[in-house]
Design an enzyme around this catalytic site. Structure first.
Site, PDB file in Angstrom:
ATOM      1  N   GLN A 144      -3.047  49.455 -40.014  1.00 19.54           N
ATOM      2  CA  GLN A 144      -1.810  49.999 -40.340  1.00 19.54           C
ATOM      3  C   GLN A 144      -1.650  51.380 -40.288  1.00 19.54           C
ATOM      4  O   GLN A 144      -2.180  52.454 -41.055  1.00 19.54           O
ATOM      5  CB  GLN A 144      -1.070  49.297 -41.819  1.00 19.54           C
ATOM      6  CG  GLN A 144       0.219  49.569 -41.776  1.00 19.54           C
ATOM      7  CD  GLN A 144       0.675  49.150 -43.350  1.00 19.54           C
ATOM      8  OE1 GLN A 144       0.550  50.061 -44.136  1.00 19.54           O
ATOM      9  NE2 GLN A 144       1.876  48.279 -43.542  1.00 19.54           N
ATOM     10  N   CYS A 147       6.744  51.596 -47.766  1.00 17.72           N
ATOM     11  CA  CYS A 147       6.169  52.095 -48.994  1.00 17.72           C
ATOM     12  C   CYS A 147       7.513  52.905 -49.827  1.00 17.72           C
ATOM     13  O   CYS A 147       8.318  53.588 -49.276  1.00 17.72           O
ATOM     14  CB  CYS A 147       5.387  53.184 -48.476  1.00 17.72           C
ATOM     15  SG  CYS A 147       4.511  54.174 -49.990  1.00 17.72           S
TER      16      CYS A 147
END
Length: 378
Positions: free
Chosen positions: A78, A109
């Site tokens: 990722q 995030c």
């Protein structure tokens, strides 16, 4: 239950359609190994989040994080980036040096130090910037599939996931994972599975994976039933529960019982986890110290006094860890109700954004290089 169609991420079949979510400091090679052992190698297990700039600059810590065990296939990385050119370079490096078989991009995030710079879950609000990043990633990926993970949006007034989904289709992304929360919710409240269903209707061309509040294998089956999604992404649900991946295989294949380990069996997994960390770091003591953060998750629900928990949380060798665990009542059966939330559950935080970020959803300006910090997945 074996009626579920096989999920494919590019050329890689993912059966059952279950993905381990990247979590900073958690989903390193040792934890992925543990989860994979319980699943019999089935599913897809993604690395910790790697910042594209650190990768391009060959930061030493980052180069260790992208190390895969030789048994890991496909190798799944990722990436997190805010600058299209740097993202493109990082993807090209992964292709040229054969560092992975699949690339996932993080737009989920919610951590303030990331959103403050316009990164993570703040980024999809800038539609043209999102498009430019996806274009560079897919354009440099060659045959490697590129997927993305995102949230619903910044907050309830700035929802971005449907627009982001269409942009992903336009730019050749292979699959999309949606965490059914906004950045403002962090990990609080209940995940909005309805949003996952809406995204699936909105981008019928692509596999959609659902993420949020999967604490047990039954939750995964229910999410797929209720949303029509093509697979599930499991994050906090496997903290201290790597055997959840065995449960997920059992659930999807309809073959038998879920793991209900006694405290003795849990203690054995704890020692194995700490041991794998020590081997990976190259230092037993540092491995056990790194393992400390997992102790409370593994013991959740068991009758273990606070003094004992404190002692376990300061061990610094495998012998010490084994010795402390051996003083517990190891015959305790799996506790009822031990499958609930673990990890962060905070919510309803104001999202910290760059000045003027919300003025224009199409303007690309305003993301600086220092938006690329090492931090968590989302």
């Amino acid at each position: 239950m074996a009626t579920h169609p096989t999920l494919s991420i590019g050329p890689h079949p993912v059966q059952p359609p279950v993905v381990l979510a990247p979590m900073a400091g958690i989903t390193n090679a040792p934890f992925r190994t543990l989860c994979r052992e319980f699943s019999g190698g089935k599913g897809l297990f993604v690395s910790e989040m790697i910042t594209t700039r650190a990768l391009v600059e060959r930061n030493e810590k980052t180069m260790q994080l992208i190390h895969f065990d030789k048994t890991e296939t496909p190798r799944s990385i990722q990436l997190y980036g805010v600058d299209p050119v740097t993202v493109g370079k990082a993807v090209r490096m992964i292709v040229d040096e054969d560092l992975a078989d699949h690339i996932d991009l993080n737009f989920g995030c919610p951590v303030p130090k990331v959103t403050r710079k316009g990164g993570g879950s703040a980024l999809p609000y800038k539609r043209n910037l999102l498009r430019a990043i996806l274009n560079e990633a897919v354009g440099n990926a060659g045959d490697l599939p590129v997927t993305m993970k995102m949230r619903k949006g910044i907050d309830d007034d700035h929802i971005t996931y449907l627009d982001a989904g269409r942009i992903a289709v336009d730019e050749g992304v292979t699959a999309i994972a949606l965490h059914g929360r906004t950045a403002a919710q962090h990990y609080g409240g209940t995940a909005d599975w309805e949003a996952i269903a809406r995204l699936k209707e909105h981008v019928p061309e692509l596999p959609v994976l659902g993420n949020g509040d999967i604490w047990s294998a039954d939750d995964a089956l229910r999410m797929m039933r209720e949303t029509g999604c093509d697979g599930v992404v499991v994050g906090r649900g496997c903290l201290g529960r790597p055997w959840l991946f065995g449960d997920l295989v059992a659930a999807f294949e309809g073959t038998g019982q879920y793991a209900r380990p006694s405290l003795r069996e849990v203690a054995e997994v704890m020692v194995r986890h700490a041991q794998l960390l020590g081997e990976w770091i190259g230092d037993e003591s540092r491995g056990v110290i790194d393992f400390r953060k997992h102790v409370a998750w593994y013991l959740k629900g068991f009758a273990v006094g606070s003094e004992m928990r404190k002692k376990l949380a300061v061990t610094s060798s495998l012998d010490e860890l084994r010795a402390q665990l051996s003083t517990l009542d190891l015959n305790q059966p799996w506790p009822v109700g031990a499958d609930g939330p673990r990890g962060r559950t905070s919510g309803n935080n104001r999202v910290v954004l760059p000045d003027g970020w919300l003025k224009d959803p199409y303007d690309c300006a305003g993301v600086s290089e220092d938006a690329e910090l090492d931090t968590s997945g989302g």
